[in-house]
Structure formats: C-alpha cells, structure tokens
Design a protein around this motif. Structure first.
Motif, PDB file in Angstrom:
ATOM      1  N   THR A 108       0.799  -1.225   0.000  1.00 19.01           N
ATOM      2  CA  THR A 108       0.000   0.000   0.000  1.00 19.01           C
ATOM      3  C   THR A 108       0.829   1.272   0.000  1.00 19.01           C
ATOM      4  OG1 THR A 108      -0.155  -0.036   2.423  1.00 19.01           O
ATOM      5  CG2 THR A 108      -1.903  -1.151   1.181  1.00 19.01           C
ATOM      6  N   ASN A 109       2.089   1.184   0.475  1.00 22.48           N
ATOM      7  CA  ASN A 109       2.887   2.398   0.610  1.00 22.48           C
ATOM      8  C   ASN A 109       4.258   2.308  -0.052  1.00 22.48           C
ATOM      9  OD1 ASN A 109       0.801   3.301   2.364  1.00 22.48           O
ATOM     10  ND2 ASN A 109       1.759   2.184   4.032  1.00 22.48           N
ATOM     11  N   GLY A 110       4.677   1.108  -0.472  1.00 25.24           N
ATOM     12  CA  GLY A 110       5.968   0.952  -1.118  1.00 25.24           C
ATOM     13  C   GLY A 110       7.146   0.952  -0.177  1.00 25.24           C
ATOM     14  N   ALA A 111       6.890   0.797   1.139  1.00 27.44           N
ATOM     15  CA  ALA A 111       7.966   0.780   2.128  1.00 27.44           C
ATOM     16  C   ALA A 111       7.856  -0.483   2.963  1.00 27.44           C
ATOM     17  CB  ALA A 111       7.900   2.011   3.029  1.00 27.44           C
ATOM     18  N   VAL A 112       9.008  -1.054   3.329  1.00 34.31           N
ATOM     19  CA  VAL A 112       9.009  -2.239   4.178  1.00 34.31           C
ATOM     20  C   VAL A 112       9.318  -1.791   5.596  1.00 34.31           C
ATOM     21  CG1 VAL A 112       9.975  -4.525   4.560  1.00 34.31           C
ATOM     22  CG2 VAL A 112       9.762  -3.648   2.241  1.00 34.31           C
ATOM     23  N   ASN A 113       8.280  -1.464   6.341  1.00 35.58           N
ATOM     24  CA  ASN A 113       8.432  -1.086   7.740  1.00 35.58           C
ATOM     25  C   ASN A 113       7.101  -1.274   8.450  1.00 35.58           C
ATOM     26  OD1 ASN A 113       6.849   1.036   6.850  1.00 35.58           O
ATOM     27  ND2 ASN A 113       8.389   2.609   7.171  1.00 35.58           N
ATOM     28  N   TYR A 114       7.170  -1.254   9.767  1.00 40.25           N
ATOM     29  CA  TYR A 114       5.945  -1.264  10.556  1.00 40.25           C
ATOM     30  C   TYR A 114       5.482   0.173  10.734  1.00 40.25           C
ATOM     31  CZ  TYR A 114       6.788  -6.138  11.784  1.00 40.25           C
ATOM     32  OH  TYR A 114       6.975  -7.492  11.734  1.00 40.25           O
ATOM     33  N   ALA A 115       4.253   0.473  10.365  1.00 39.90           N
ATOM     34  CA  ALA A 115       3.714   1.819  10.494  1.00 39.90           C
ATOM     35  C   ALA A 115       2.623   1.827  11.549  1.00 39.90           C
ATOM     36  CB  ALA A 115       3.153   2.295   9.152  1.00 39.90           C
ATOM     37  N   VAL A 116       2.664   2.839  12.402  1.00 34.39           N
ATOM     38  CA  VAL A 116       1.614   3.016  13.404  1.00 34.39           C
ATOM     39  C   VAL A 116       0.343   3.488  12.701  1.00 34.39           C
ATOM     40  CG1 VAL A 116       0.916   4.305  15.443  1.00 34.39           C
ATOM     41  CG2 VAL A 116       3.292   3.558  15.204  1.00 34.39           C
ATOM     42  N   LEU A 117      -0.761   2.836  13.002  1.00 38.29           N
ATOM     43  CA  LEU A 117      -2.063   3.205  12.453  1.00 38.29           C
ATOM     44  C   LEU A 117      -2.892   3.877  13.544  1.00 38.29           C
ATOM     45  CD1 LEU A 117      -2.944  -0.093  10.549  1.00 38.29           C
ATOM     46  CD2 LEU A 117      -2.009   2.000   9.574  1.00 38.29           C
ATOM     47  N   SER A 118      -3.533   4.963  13.206  1.00 37.99           N
ATOM     48  CA  SER A 118      -4.421   5.628  14.163  1.00 37.99           C
ATOM     49  C   SER A 118      -5.614   6.187  13.407  1.00 37.99           C
ATOM     50  CB  SER A 118      -3.683   6.745  14.906  1.00 37.99           C
ATOM     51  OG  SER A 118      -3.185   7.715  14.013  1.00 37.99           O
ATOM     52  N   TYR A 119      -6.761   6.135  14.061  1.00 40.77           N
ATOM     53  CA  TYR A 119      -8.005   6.559  13.425  1.00 40.77           C
ATOM     54  C   TYR A 119      -8.744   7.518  14.349  1.00 40.77           C
ATOM     55  CZ  TYR A 119      -6.960   2.608  10.418  1.00 40.77           C
ATOM     56  OH  TYR A 119      -6.325   1.732   9.559  1.00 40.77           O
ATOM     57  N   THR A 120      -9.031   8.707  13.827  1.00 40.57           N
ATOM     58  CA  THR A 120      -9.724   9.714  14.608  1.00 40.57           C
ATOM     59  C   THR A 120     -11.158   9.269  14.896  1.00 40.57           C
ATOM     60  OG1 THR A 120      -8.396  11.458  13.609  1.00 40.57           O
ATOM     61  CG2 THR A 120     -10.453  12.125  14.659  1.00 40.57           C
ATOM     62  N   ARG A 121     -11.585   9.523  16.110  1.00 41.58           N
ATOM     63  CA  ARG A 121     -12.944   9.162  16.511  1.00 41.58           C
ATOM     64  C   ARG A 121     -13.954   9.953  15.682  1.00 41.58           C
ATOM     65  NH1 ARG A 121     -13.913   6.662  21.259  1.00 41.58           N
ATOM     66  NH2 ARG A 121     -11.903   7.378  22.094  1.00 41.58           N
ATOM     67  N   GLU A 122     -14.874   9.235  15.074  1.00 43.28           N
ATOM     68  CA  GLU A 122     -15.921   9.882  14.283  1.00 43.28           C
ATOM     69  C   GLU A 122     -17.154  10.125  15.155  1.00 43.28           C
ATOM     70  OE1 GLU A 122     -15.208   8.229   9.810  1.00 43.28           O
ATOM     71  OE2 GLU A 122     -16.076   6.824  11.242  1.00 43.28           O
ATOM     72  N   GLY A 123     -18.048  10.947  14.621  1.00 46.58           N
ATOM     73  CA  GLY A 123     -19.287  11.196  15.328  1.00 46.58           C
ATOM     74  C   GLY A 123     -20.169   9.963  15.370  1.00 46.58           C
ATOM     75  N   SER A 124     -21.155   9.970  16.251  1.00 45.33           N
ATOM     76  CA  SER A 124     -22.053   8.829  16.383  1.00 45.33           C
ATOM     77  C   SER A 124     -23.455   9.326  16.670  1.00 45.33           C
ATOM     78  CB  SER A 124     -21.569   7.900  17.504  1.00 45.33           C
ATOM     79  OG  SER A 124     -21.631   8.551  18.751  1.00 45.33           O
ATOM     80  N   ASP A 125     -24.394   8.380  16.728  1.00 43.26           N
ATOM     81  CA  ASP A 125     -25.787   8.771  16.969  1.00 43.26           C
ATOM     82  C   ASP A 125     -26.080   8.956  18.451  1.00 43.26           C
ATOM     83  OD1 ASP A 125     -25.594   6.166  17.762  1.00 43.26           O
ATOM     84  OD2 ASP A 125     -27.189   5.401  16.481  1.00 43.26           O
ATOM     85  N   LYS A 126     -25.093   8.774  19.310  1.00 44.65           N
ATOM     86  CA  LYS A 126     -25.242   9.010  20.742  1.00 44.65           C
ATOM     87  C   LYS A 126     -24.091   9.878  21.227  1.00 44.65           C
ATOM     88  CE  LYS A 126     -27.634   4.663  21.801  1.00 44.65           C
ATOM     89  NZ  LYS A 126     -27.600   3.419  22.612  1.00 44.65           N
TER      90      LYS A 126
END
Length: 757
Positions: A108-126
């Motif tokens: 997916t990125n063309g690099a051989v390394n471990y990358a940290v993944l983080s995902y911003t909290r999205e809105g919800s119905d509550k």
C-alpha cells in the motif's frame, strides 16, 4: 546523511512476526484484515519518550522516527524534515490504534516497515465523551478531551483537544518544558442510510515546541559497563547551559544570526482529511482518503560530537561570566562538543489513496484494487557548526579562538524540491480450502522528483568538483555558491506472497516473502555529493510453524532480511589525530538472519502472558571505505561481516497481565543484549533491561484510575557512539574513557485518571 550518523540510525533489532492469532484454520468474517495488522504490540510503550511511538525494527536501518499514519494517510509525507511525532501523539480522539504489517506496508505504501495506524474518533448517533489526565513525579501535566455526538439527518460531529506540558526528568536550565504540545481536532461525519457507509471531514491543528535533551556524560569503563562521572546523574541533571543563545551562520544568506534555543524549536501543522467509505453492494466497498497537509518545522538539534581535554594553549575560553569565571578567561579541562543542526524546513502535501475491495460469493476470495497519488513540495536549509561547553550539570558555553561556534556550515545542507508518487496495487486473499490459505499482492509505483540544490560533485563516483564553490568549507553559504538542478524518475515495484497450511487442528505451517525497490529521495540531494542512484532492494523471507490451543497461541519462524545500497554520509575520525575528521558518502548492504518465537498464554481466567524471543545475526555486507585524512594518511577498511553497531543479537519481551475484580496489574520487560559501539566491533555496551508496569482500577463505568511505573530498576540504559573510535582496533585508550551519550527514562511513577461519559 549527517542526521543518519548523528542519531545512530543503524539499529537493527527484533524481526517481529505476525502473531498466532493470525493463523486460524477457518475463514473468519474479517480475514481480509487478519494479515494486515500486527498484534501484541503496545506502540506507545517507549522507554525513551512517553509521547512518541516506540521503534519496532525489522532488521534494517531504522528511521528517524516511526512511520505514523492517521486516518489512512501519513502524518508527514516524509519522515524528514517534518518529523511526524511533532504533529501526532496517541490521544483520546483516536478511537483505534494499530500496527501495519510489513507485507501490507510494502503493497500500500511501497515501504518495508511497521507503520503506526491511528483513526480519529468519528461522530455517532449518541453523545459520548472521554477525558484523560496524566501527571508524574516530575510534574508532567497532560490533559486530553474528546467528545462526539449527533447533529441530525445522519450528521454527527467529534471534537478533541490535547495539551502536554512536560518539564522532563532532567530539569534543563534554559527552558521550562522539554515538550510543549497542543493539538486540536474536529470532525464532521455523514452516515448514509441503509448501511451504505459514511463520509467524514477531519481538521487538525498541531503546534509543538520540542526542547528536550536526553544526553549526559559518563565514564565508559572499557568492559561494556559505564560509571557515573563526577556526580552527574543521568536522567536527572541537565546537560545544556542556562544561556540558550546560539550564534550561527545562515547557510542560505551567509548572515550571522543569534537565536534563543527555547524559541528556536517549534513545529506547526494544519491538515484537512476527507474520507469516504461507501458500500457499492453487499460484496463491494469503495474507500477513498484524501489529505491536504501544511507543515513547518524549525529545529535546533544539538547532537553530541565527542569530548576532549583543553590545555592553556588550546584556544578555549569562557563565553560569558558565570559567577566563578569571567568572559574571556582561559578554560582548561574536559569539554563536550555539540554538533548544531539549525534546520528550517517545510512541506506541502496533497495525498490521495483509493481502494476498491470485494468478496466473491462463496467468500473464498477477498480482493482489492488500490491507487496512491501523493504530491509533495518540501525544502530544507540546515546551518551547522560545532559548539563546546563544560562537562558538568548545567554547563557553561565555551568560545574557541574567540567564537562560540566553529567549523560553521562544513555540513551545511539545502534543497527545494517536489516529488510525485503515483501507484497502482492489487491484492487477493484466497481461502483455497479448509487447510490452505494464500495471499498475494503486487504494486507498481511511478516515483518522480526534481528541484534545486547545491551540489559540488555532479557525479556520484568522480570526486572532481564541478562547482568548487559548493564544497562545504568553513563559512559556506548558498549565497556564495551555485544553485544546481536535479530531476529523476523511476518505477518502484513491490510484491508480497504469504500462506499458511493447517496440518492438524490448530497446528500448521507459515511462510511469507516481501520485496520492495526504492530510489533516492530529495533528502539525498541535500549535501555536496550527487547521490548514488542505484536502487535499494529489500528482500524479506520467513517460514515457520503456528500452534493454537485454547490456552496458547504460538508462532515460531526463521527469517532473513536484506537491504542493498544503504546510503549515508558518515564522519570518520583519524585514529592518530582526534581533530582530523572526514565526511565520506558510503554505500553498503545489510543482512540479518534470525529466529523468532512469539507466544500468548492464557492458562487460567484473568491471566495473559505474551513472550517474544529473537536470536539474530545482523551484519554489514559489501562495506568498504577508504579514508583520506588531512595529515596525509590514507587507509582502507572492510567492515563486511561485522555486526552492525547499536544492535543486539538477542531480544526478549515478557508481558504478563492479570485481571481480578475491578483491578488489572500488568508488567512489561524487554531485554537487549550487548551492542557494539564502533564498526570494528572492538567496543560495546553491555545488555540491559527496559521495564514497565502498572495497576489499573475501574471505579465504575465512568471512571478508572491507573498508576504506572517506568524503569523499575532505574537502569541508565546508556548508549552512544565514540566517533574517534570508529576505525580503531587497539582500544586500550578507551578504558575509563569520558564520553557522552543517551539514556532511557529514569525511574518514574505516573498517575492517570480516565473519565468516560
């Protein structure tokens, strides 16, 4: 690059492997993602810094910092000049964090390394909220807030603020905080009806002043151990003068400038990210991520550059009155040199990644088609110099021959460039039958770059200067040099294939192969030499077994990883004259063979144990240099088959955890065996443990408390390099030798409160 040498990037370490949880014998509902992330890694459990992800090395030269992805795209286009950890840290606004696997990163990125993944909290119905507060015995003040909730008609929002005021454990005399970080994030989300997916717009503002200095002096005893020097307490005493004013020569204009260190280190980031995840039908999904990134960075890196002893005729004097000496008084005794990198850099990015994913009707195939279009503009100007100060807690700056800095801009760097990465990739996970599972991926990347620089040698092998005025002599500046131009484009392929075969229930075989090609980037054009344009080829192969029981998940594999044409610009010191230093562009290969066993045990309710053992043999390959020194001496060296510096051959991780009632007690122990200091493998540091632990208490569903301890045994974890010893074979002069280096965080107790509402 000098940065490569100064920050000791060659840190080959454990080859971390997919854990046994990925080796299941049946088709799981989310089996497409099983092989995409690595489990059992607390990426923020860092012995050196508590707000940066740890480095998980793969047996290749490490980077300046971990590759970090946020909401599917890199925090920074390149690791340098905009270090991603200056614009990112794990916050309450991150709903999920993980670690991208090697094969997935290559495709997916063309690099051989471990990358940290983080995902911003999205809105919800509550409506929901999360508040974290952290402090420690050194008066850290960290506050973190995230809220999210509905608006109407499928629209929702999230908002987060983060502030980190960290004075550090070693109270630096010239600054109040070692880290002053502020992040504001906001998101607007639209959820489509009938489970069709969602789209989100994220905004982030980040501003950081990073003024820490994790260096200190100690005595290298000659047998791998270190001793305290003159009462200096590593991890507690500051090793920078109270007077933070530094005078340098601007590498662009040639002007002499002075700045205050506490005002000269800051990084600003504004980014906007658009994400669309849309279900085209029950078996097909479209995922689009696009980002505009605006980042500036101003650094004042004062890396260690060796120690020395001044006599009355050496030319060293006190730079200012300090209560016991007057400005201009002759200094005699031990001093420490600092190598200044006054870097001013920026980047502007537009990065888009799109993926079309599908599942065939019988779920035997899970396929993906993807593309990257990443556009980047970046620039760096790096003014350099050497600065001396006394060797003591809260030292004093020294002048050399009447000037604070000397050898100004002999390592000066400059470029102003643009880059484009346009790639297509595809992958398929195939459950052939109930025993055999296969996965394969391929990537083709067009990589183009061009811009202006200040090369002196336009041929990578011919050392005759085309532009002698660009040779980095003392006082060099672009203003007195000649701007040159560079332009190149290449195709970078990557591929991966892996599989597992179940022999009997819970037991079977695993194998994986990963390949990627890379070419020089803009940073390689920063110095006076044209970079060697030969491609970097990375090969990783590993094979082993998995064994799953109700109380155990185990993977054991042997592996080999290699990288050709690793490039750097390194300094080498004349063994006969410590002041005679040459900078040599070098190219070499690296190869690591290893055996790694990873196990997760759950023998009884509430108890979990994770263990990892790596035995490895990382070596330089095809590493030959010839050093020509100013005193007329010349000698060739062959470092092939030497163990790479800063590397351990044995890595151990032990992570027990036990839950009972409302309590959870946990610990993490990491061991790394001895590491060589110099390339001749004649000097080394003994092995050490890094230790963490904590107690968590869940008061109720709204409130939880924790108490964590870092470095139980208060180990120093001293490490570093002795530039003057890199080429020596007779090490008798380095017994009871004064040096300066880095260390891990000292014994620290940390308290935190977490509120969810």
């Amino acid at each position: 690059m000098k940065r490569t040498k100064l920050i000791s990037l060659l840190m080959l370490s454990a080859i971390v492997i997919p854990t046994a949880t990925e080796a299941q014998t049946k088709v799981a509902k989310d089996s497409l993602s099983e092989t995409k992330e690595v489990k059992n890694r607390n990426v923020m459990l860092n012995a050196s810094a508590d707000n940066q992800p740890r480095q998980i090395s793969i047996g290749l030269p490490s980077s300046l910092s971990a590759s970090i992805y946020e909401d599917g795209l890199p925090v920074s286009y390149n690791i340098w000049p905009c270090l991603p950890y200056l614009y990112w840290t794990g916050t309450a606004e991150h709903g999920r964090m993980g670690l991208l696997s090697l094969g997935e990163s290559a495709i997916t990125n063309g690099a051989v390394n471990y990358a940290v993944l983080s995902y911003t909290r999205e809105g919800s119905d509550k409506f929901e909220g999360h508040v974290n507060y952290t402090t420690n015995i050194f008066n850290l003040q960290r506050f973190d807030l995230s809220i999210a909730g509905p608006i109407k008609n499928g629209w929702s929002y999230s908002f987060g603020v983060y502030t980190n005021l960290d004075p550090g454990s070693n109270k630096l005399a010239d600054v109040q905080y070692s880290t002053d970080m502020k992040i504001i994030k906001a998101a607007l989300t639209k959820t489509f009806a009938n489970n069709r997916g969602k789209m989100s717009l994220f905004y982030k503002y980040a501003y950081t002043k990073s003024m820490g200095d994790s260096y200190g002096p100690f005595i290298y005893n000659g047998d791998g151990s270190v001793s305290e020097y003159n009462g200096f307490r590593l991890g507690h005493d500051g090793f920078l003068p109270a007077n933070g004013n530094i005078t340098y020569k601007d590498v662009v204009t040639g002007e002499t400038k002075t700045y205050d260190r506490k005002n000269g280190i800051h990084a600003l980031n504004n980014s906007i990210v658009f994400n669309l995840n849309y279900n085209l039908n029950s078996n097909m999904n479209l995922d689009v991520r696009s980002k505009y990134n605006y980042a500036n960075s101003y650094y004042s890196t004062l890396a260690l550059a060796g120690t020395g002893v001044a006599t009355a005729t050496s030319g060293y004097t006190y730079a200012y009155d300090n209560g016991s000496h007057n400005a201009g008084d002759v200094f005699t005794g031990k001093f420490n040199n600092r190598y200044l990198l006054r870097d001013i850099g920026w980047e502007r990015d537009w990065m888009t990644t799109a993926e079309l994913k599908g599942i065939n009707k019988n779920s035997a195939h899970k396929w993906r088609l993807g593309m990257n279009f990443w556009w980047n503009r970046q620039s760096i100007s790096a003014s350099t110099g050497v600065y001396a100060h006394t060797v003591e807690a809260n030292p004093v700056w020294l002048d050399f021959n009447g000037s604070q800095g000397f050898a100004l801009n002999t390592g000066g760097e400059y470029y102003n460039s643009h880059e484009v990465k346009a790639a297509l990739y595809a992958s398929d996970d195939w459950q052939v039958n109930n025993r055999l599972w296969l996965s394969a991926g391929v990537r083709g990347e067009y990589y183009g770059l061009g811009g202006t620089d200040a090369l002196a040698y336009l041929n990578a092998t011919d050392k005759t200067a085309t532009y002698p005025n660009n040779i980095r002599t003392i006082g060099y500046s672009i203003n007195n040099g000649t701007l040159t131009h560079f332009s190149n484009n290449w195709i970078n392929p990557a591929a991966t294939i892996q599989g597992r075969y179940t022999i009997s229930k819970g037991f079977g075989l695993l194998a994986e192969y990963v390949y990627a090609m890379q070419h020089p980037n803009s940073q390689d054009y920063a110095g006076p030499y044209m970079p060697i344009l030969d491609p970097v080829n990375i090969h990783l192969g590993r094979a082993g077994i998995f064994w799953n029981k109700s109380w155990m998940k185990l993977v054991s594999q042997v592996s080999i990883i290699s990288q050709s044409n690793y490039k750097s610009r390194s300094q080498f010191t004349n063994p006969n004259k410590a002041s005679d230093v040459v900078t040599i562009p070098i190219t070499n290969n690296v190869q690591t063979m290893g055996w790694t066993t990873d196990v997760v045990l759950t023998p009884f309710k509430g108890f979990t144990f994770h263990g990892l053992l790596t035995l490895q043999d990382p070596k330089y390959k095809n590493f030959n240099i010839t050093a020509n020194f100013s005193d007329g001496t010349s000698k060739s060296y062959d470092f092939s088959n030497k163990i790479t510096t800063g590397v351990s051959k044995t890595i151990i991780e032990l992570d027990p955890s036990y839950m009972f009632g409302k309590f959870r007690v946990w610990a993490s122990f990491r061991y790394q065996s001895k590491q060589y200091i110099n390339k001749t493998n004649t000097l080394y540091f003994n092995g050490r443990w890094e230790t963490f632990g904590g107690l968590d208490y869940s008061v109720n569903k709204f409130l939880s408390l924790s108490c964590n301890v870092i470095n139980f045994f208060n180990q120093k974890g001293a490490s570093g390099s002795i530039g003057s010893a890199d080429l020596v074979e007779d090490v008798s002069a380095y017994k009871n030798y004064l040096m300066a280096g880095t260390y891990i965080r000292p014994f620290t107790v940390e308290f935190a409160a977490h509120i969810n509402f």
